[in-house]
Design a protein around this motif. Structure first.
Motif, PDB file in Angstrom:
ATOM      1  N   LEU A  72     -25.062  27.268  39.700  1.00  0.00           N
ATOM      2  CA  LEU A  72     -24.539  27.576  38.372  1.00  0.00           C
ATOM      3  C   LEU A  72     -25.311  26.816  37.299  1.00  0.00           C
ATOM      4  N   ARG A  73     -25.554  25.543  37.518  1.00  0.00           N
ATOM      5  CA  ARG A  73     -26.240  24.725  36.518  1.00  0.00           C
ATOM      6  C   ARG A  73     -27.685  25.197  36.310  1.00  0.00           C
ATOM      7  N   LYS A  74     -28.355  25.598  37.387  1.00  0.00           N
ATOM      8  CA  LYS A  74     -29.724  26.117  37.247  1.00  0.00           C
ATOM      9  C   LYS A  74     -29.730  27.415  36.436  1.00  0.00           C
ATOM     10  N   GLN A  75     -28.752  28.293  36.689  1.00  0.00           N
ATOM     11  CA  GLN A  75     -28.664  29.540  35.923  1.00  0.00           C
ATOM     12  C   GLN A  75     -28.440  29.242  34.440  1.00  0.00           C
ATOM     13  N   ILE A  76     -27.576  28.274  34.169  1.00  0.00           N
ATOM     14  CA  ILE A  76     -27.278  27.930  32.780  1.00  0.00           C
ATOM     15  C   ILE A  76     -28.503  27.327  32.099  1.00  0.00           C
ATOM     16  N   VAL A  77     -29.238  26.488  32.800  1.00  0.00           N
ATOM     17  CA  VAL A  77     -30.462  25.908  32.229  1.00  0.00           C
ATOM     18  C   VAL A  77     -31.457  27.018  31.875  1.00  0.00           C
ATOM     19  N   GLU A  78     -31.628  28.003  32.764  1.00  0.00           N
ATOM     20  CA  GLU A  78     -32.544  29.118  32.475  1.00  0.00           C
ATOM     21  C   GLU A  78     -32.081  29.894  31.254  1.00  0.00           C
ATOM     22  N   LYS A  79     -30.771  30.132  31.156  1.00  0.00           N
ATOM     23  CA  LYS A  79     -30.218  30.831  29.991  1.00  0.00           C
ATOM     24  C   LYS A  79     -30.514  30.039  28.715  1.00  0.00           C
ATOM     25  N   MET A  80     -30.322  28.725  28.765  1.00  0.00           N
ATOM     26  CA  MET A  80     -30.572  27.879  27.598  1.00  0.00           C
ATOM     27  C   MET A  80     -32.050  27.867  27.220  1.00  0.00           C
ATOM     28  N   ILE A  81     -32.926  27.906  28.213  1.00  0.00           N
ATOM     29  CA  ILE A  81     -34.379  27.934  27.947  1.00  0.00           C
ATOM     30  C   ILE A  81     -34.752  29.217  27.205  1.00  0.00           C
ATOM     31  N   GLU A  83     -32.817  31.126  25.419  1.00  0.00           N
ATOM     32  CA  GLU A  83     -32.251  31.085  24.064  1.00  0.00           C
ATOM     33  C   GLU A  83     -33.053  30.149  23.166  1.00  0.00           C
ATOM     34  N   LYS A  84     -33.462  29.002  23.726  1.00  0.00           N
ATOM     35  CA  LYS A  84     -34.247  28.039  22.950  1.00  0.00           C
ATOM     36  C   LYS A  84     -35.578  28.648  22.508  1.00  0.00           C
ATOM     37  N   THR A 414     -36.640  44.728  25.770  1.00  0.00           N
ATOM     38  CA  THR A 414     -36.144  43.362  25.668  1.00  0.00           C
ATOM     39  C   THR A 414     -36.323  42.615  26.982  1.00  0.00           C
ATOM     40  N   GLU A 415     -36.008  43.282  28.076  1.00  0.00           N
ATOM     41  CA  GLU A 415     -36.138  42.653  29.390  1.00  0.00           C
ATOM     42  C   GLU A 415     -37.580  42.221  29.650  1.00  0.00           C
ATOM     43  N   LEU A 416     -38.514  43.110  29.360  1.00  0.00           N
ATOM     44  CA  LEU A 416     -39.929  42.788  29.556  1.00  0.00           C
ATOM     45  C   LEU A 416     -40.388  41.687  28.595  1.00  0.00           C
ATOM     46  N   TRP A 417     -39.942  41.785  27.353  1.00  0.00           N
ATOM     47  CA  TRP A 417     -40.340  40.814  26.333  1.00  0.00           C
ATOM     48  C   TRP A 417     -39.844  39.416  26.687  1.00  0.00           C
ATOM     49  N   LEU A 418     -38.601  39.307  27.163  1.00  0.00           N
ATOM     50  CA  LEU A 418     -38.039  38.004  27.521  1.00  0.00           C
ATOM     51  C   LEU A 418     -38.769  37.385  28.714  1.00  0.00           C
ATOM     52  N   ARG A 419     -39.082  38.227  29.722  1.00  0.00           N
ATOM     53  CA  ARG A 419     -39.812  37.695  30.869  1.00  0.00           C
ATOM     54  C   ARG A 419     -41.201  37.206  30.440  1.00  0.00           C
ATOM     55  N   ARG A 420     -41.843  37.970  29.561  1.00  0.00           N
ATOM     56  CA  ARG A 420     -43.178  37.596  29.081  1.00  0.00           C
ATOM     57  C   ARG A 420     -43.105  36.309  28.243  1.00  0.00           C
ATOM     58  N   LEU A 421     -42.086  36.235  27.385  1.00  0.00           N
ATOM     59  CA  LEU A 421     -41.903  35.046  26.550  1.00  0.00           C
ATOM     60  C   LEU A 421     -41.712  33.813  27.425  1.00  0.00           C
ATOM     61  N   ARG A 422     -40.920  33.951  28.482  1.00  0.00           N
ATOM     62  CA  ARG A 422     -40.673  32.816  29.398  1.00  0.00           C
ATOM     63  C   ARG A 422     -41.937  32.448  30.162  1.00  0.00           C
TER      64      ARG A 422
END
Length: 434
Positions: A72-81, A83-84, A414-422
């Motif tokens: 759960l914490r790893k998933q939340i960290v990825e979500k926060m990354i 968003e950041k 959006t899905e592709l853009w977010l993966r590319r951004l990450r």
């Protein structure tokens, strides 16, 4: 002068207090530790703990099974990354939201929940959530939506030919009478992934499908494994009509039975697993159309509001005495387009006219003439000539398909853009602090 017993008690108090102070300071320092570096910014442990608390409350409220703590914490960290990264992009491009706009958005949410702002604050507090945290999350959400709109929304267009093609090739739109409640899990693959990495992701997806078909809870599996934005919602995509389902698996969804789970579906983002949770149908779209005509007087340097109303009242009096509405409209109306047709706007549907005009129109009986009303175009008198109920399904289908195709394109982009951004950003995670 203190006796030995008092001195001993004092020393114990001092030592205990000093130990407590050390403990508090150590805890405070721990919360200030960096969990992840994201470009030129950081995520602190205190931020992670706050987000974990919020997510845990949401999962508990939805009655979903809690995944393992570390997962759960790893998933939340990825979500926060993610968003950041989006907020950093917003800062670089000058996107922000004023306090006034934020307060207005919060008030709208409260109103939609049939509460005023104070009642909404009280309700949030009763659920263990502070109003300031709510505002902070709302600000982030609005800013991120604006970033996505700027980066993606402006690039997505839907042509009339796309709509017509969809209607022609989807069995006369018969499938659009059905809505699908979908669950979704994404096992992500980087754009530049090696063959070995792709095979590893495929094996993970295959194994997960086997477990799900054997009875593993889908929501729990999504929270633990999915790498898309709906992961912490248990992978719930909500109710969608078929045109609103990502094109990658829209054909498959329409053939699923309730409860059925797909094989892993490959896309540039990775492997998708979809479950049809529920399915339901919808009825016809009946609307009331109104046949209406009007006379418009615009204001200018010579005609103010009072004069415009005076002229319209005089025209209304002449009509009451027997003058023909159409003749007067041709001679007097400043709406030259409708004036040529005797003021006729023909049949109009709900939403076709501006609010002030529609509100007045809806209160009139057939053949009744209104008092002068003001809109942004000027001053009007109007007359309702008829009303009838119409099956607006065909137009609704076109409108719905156009909007659904647009939403689907935005979602896929959006899905592709977010993966590319990450993938293209500098991110360092301190695993031992998660």
């Amino acid at each position: 002068m203190m006796n030995p017993l008092q001195i001993k008690k004092t020393l114990v108090t001092v030592i205990t207090g000093f130990g407590l102070l050390l403990s508090v300071n150590a805890y405070s320092e721990r919360l200030d530790r960096i969990v992840a570096v994201v470009e030129d910014d950081v995520i602190l442990e205190r931020e992670l703990e706050r987000e974990v608390t919020t997510v845990v409350k949401r999962i508990q409220a939805s009655k979903m099974e809690m995944p393992p703590w570390s997962v759960l914490r790893k998933q939340i960290v990825e979500k926060m990354i993610i968003e950041k990264l989006q907020r950093l992009l917003a800062e670089r491009t000058g996107i922000n939201i004023s306090q006034e706009a934020l307060d207005s958005a919060a008030a709208d949410i409260a109103q939609r929940n049939n509460m005023n702002t104070q009642q909404f604050k009280t309700e949030l507090e009763s659920q263990g959530l502070s109003y300031q945290d709510f505002l902070s999350n709302l600000r982030n959400e609005i800013i991120i939506n604006q970033v996505r709109g700027k980066e993606i929304g402006s690039r997505v267009n839907v042509s009339d030919s796309e709509v017509e093609h969809y209607l022609e090739t989807q069995d006369k739109f018969g499938e659009e009478s059905t809505q699908y409640h979908l669950g979704h899990i994404l096992i992500a693959v980087k754009e530049a992934a090696s063959s070995a990495e792709i095979q590893k992701a495929k094996a993970k997806a295959d194994n997960l499908v086997s477990k799900l078909r054997a009875g593993q809870d889908f929501s729990q599996a999504a929270i633990s494994n999915s790498q898309d934005s709906n992961a912490l919602k248990g992978g719930d995509l909500g109710w969608r009509k078929i045109a609103d389902v990502p094109s990658l698996f829209s054909d498959i969804v329409s053939k699923l039975s309730q409860g059925e789970i797909t094989e892993p579906i490959r896309s540039p983002s990775g492997f998708h697993i979809v479950k049809l949770l529920e399915v339901k149908g919808i009825g016809k779209a009946m609307i009331t159309k109104t046949k209406v005509r009007h006379i418009l007087i615009k204001t200018n340097e010579l005609i103010d509001d009072a004069e415009a109303q005076k002229r319209l009242l005089a025209l209304k009096a002449r009509i009451a005495q027997g003058d023909d509405f159409a003749v007067l409209a041709r001679a007097q109306s400043d709406d030259k387009g409708s004036a040529l047709k005797g003021g006729s706007l023909d049949w109009v549907a709900p939403g076709d006219m501006v609010k002030a005009f529609e509100d007045s129109m809806s209160k009139l009986a057939v053949n009744e003439i209104s008092e002068p009303i003001q809109t942004q175009f000027g001053w009007h008198i109007l007359q309702v000539l008829g009303r009838e109920n119409k099956d607006n399904s065909d137009q609704n289908k076109k409108n719905f398909v156009k909007e659904a195709i647009r939403k689907r394109k935005i979602e896929e982009e959006t899905e592709l853009w977010l993966r590319r951004l990450r993938d293209e950003s500098f991110v360092e995670i301190y695993e031992d602090r998660i």
